[in-house]
Write an enzyme that holds these catalytic residues in place. Structure first.
Site, PDB file in Angstrom:
ATOM      1  CE1 TYR A   3      43.200   9.992  23.902  1.00 22.90           C
ATOM      2  CE2 TYR A   3      45.754   9.200  24.650  1.00 22.90           C
ATOM      3  CZ  TYR A   3      44.116   8.609  23.739  1.00 22.90           C
ATOM      4  OH  TYR A   3      43.401   7.580  24.347  1.00 22.90           O
TER       5      TYR A   3
ATOM      6  CE1 TYR B  88      41.382  -1.340  31.227  1.00 21.39           C
ATOM      7  CE2 TYR B  88      43.149  -1.803  31.316  1.00 21.39           C
ATOM      8  CZ  TYR B  88      42.355  -1.677  30.324  1.00 21.39           C
ATOM      9  OH  TYR B  88      42.378  -0.922  29.159  1.00 21.39           O
TER      10      TYR B  88
ATOM     11  CG  HIS C 110      43.406  -2.116  20.234  1.00 23.83           C
ATOM     12  ND1 HIS C 110      43.785  -1.040  19.298  1.00 23.83           N
ATOM     13  CD2 HIS C 110      43.487  -1.546  21.482  1.00 23.83           C
ATOM     14  CE1 HIS C 110      43.716  -0.319  19.649  1.00 23.83           C
ATOM     15  NE2 HIS C 110      43.710  -0.134  21.346  1.00 23.83           N
TER      16      HIS C 110
END
Length: 355
Positions: free
Chosen positions: A117, A173, A244
């Site tokens: 998306y 990450y 968050h």
């Protein structure tokens, strides 16, 4: 041994007289009074902040009560899954995925499978509710190893029902990487939101605010430690009513997370007829060229233009005529001669500019 007779700085500090708070200040008061007032004002702030502190504690309790964590994957299982994640990274580097499967950002790469998306800077109009699913087939299918090694394991542990997941995202990450505060789009994804962590331990923070240049993060309402091989399930308040994020300081080593979700059947897509905003975007009217009603003078281009300084001289000349009666004839003739000389030199200058 130093020149002051002390071999240890701590001995020197202990021998010094205590700090006095009653030294006079420039405004005649004492530093003791100033510090006392500061302490009193601090106490007042603490009294006023009791309510906000209580509200934050209530908010933290709501987050805790709507988060489920389980340690499911063994170190051996983690190693095997982490090898598969490395294979995904290698395939992306080799350009073997579809265009919208891979989304790169500084210190963080995202890999969409099943469904992808638009979000963040990819949106034409930013804001909650503007996200859209990509068209069917624009991202790669969920890899078989995700089904075999991750999803089936969660189904057998009772974390998610069979057939729930149709979207898998891998966030990879590097140290110092982050993801800003957000809520997973409510109009795109059903609840719960399930994530599994790999490579290293980290933390998930709730209720932070990000500032940039340089990047700064406010104090979180709640910090949830996230261990390697653990599963985190967000629902209710934690998923819908508070943001968050992952802060840069919480990624000390490489860390990857696999996010498993289910898209809503009515989630809008980029090829749907649902407009991105409730009000249509009006196009600005095309500008038309201005038309003059004056007739063109064919000889105008061959005459020197009258410049602003010439107009000023004309105005001065007219003013001379108005006060001619107050000046002598000799002065007037002298000024007229100076003016004619200036006009002649100005005309020559204009003609030179034209060429």
């Amino acid at each position: 041994m130093t020149s002051s007779g002390f071999s240890d700085l701590r001995d020197k500090l202990r021998s010094m007289p205590p700090h006095r708070d009653d030294y006079p200040t420039s405004n005649g008061g004492s530093s003791a009074g100033r510090k006392r007032r500061r302490r009193e004002s601090d106490d007042d702030d603490c009294e006023h902040s009791d309510d906000s502190g209580e509200l934050r504690e209530q908010e933290a309790h709501r987050v805790r009560s709507s988060v489920l964590q389980k340690s499911i994957f063994t170190p051996e299982e983690c190693v095997r899954i982490e090898q598969k994640i490395d294979e995904v990274v290698a395939k992306a580097e080799a350009g073997l995925y579809r265009e919208h499967t891979v989304d790169r950002a500084p210190l963080r790469n995202k890999y969409f499978f099943g469904e992808g998306y638009t979000y963040g800077a990819q949106l034409e109009k930013r804001g909650p509710g503007q996200e859209r699913l990509y068209r069917k087939g624009q991202v790669d299918d969920i890899p078989s190893w995700v089904h075999e090694l991750v999803i089936k394991r969660l189904v057998s542990a009772g974390v998610i029902p069979e057939g729930f997941v149709n979207s898998a995202v891998i966030n990879d990450y590097q140290p110092g990487g982050c993801i800003v505060s957000h809520v997973d789009p409510l109009h795109i994804f059903a609840r719960p939101i399930v994530s599994v962590s790999f490579f290293s331990d980290s933390a998930l923070c709730f209720g932070c605010r990000f500032q940039f240049k340089p990047i700064r993060v406010s104090e979180p309402v709640f910090v949830l430690p996230v261990r390697r091989g653990s599963v985190t399930v967000l629902s209710g308040y934690a998923a819908d009513d508070i943001t968050h994020c992952i802060r840069p300081q919480d990624i000390k080593e490489r860390r990857a997370v696999i996010i498993l979700r289910k898209t809503r059947p009515d989630a809008p897509r980029l090829d749907s007829d649902i407009p991105l905003s409730s009000t249509p975007v009006e196009k600005a009217p095309a500008l038309k060229a201005k038309r003059s009603h004056r007739k063109a003078d064919p000889d105008a281009a061959h005459r020197p233009r009258v410049l602003e300084m010439d107009k000023e001289e004309n105005r001065r000349h007219s003013s001379f005529g108005q006060r001619r009666h107050s000046t002598s004839s000799d002065d007037y003739r002298k000024r007229e001669a100076d003016y004619d000389k200036h006009r002649e030199s100005s005309s020559r200058k204009v003609k030179m500019r034209r060429h």
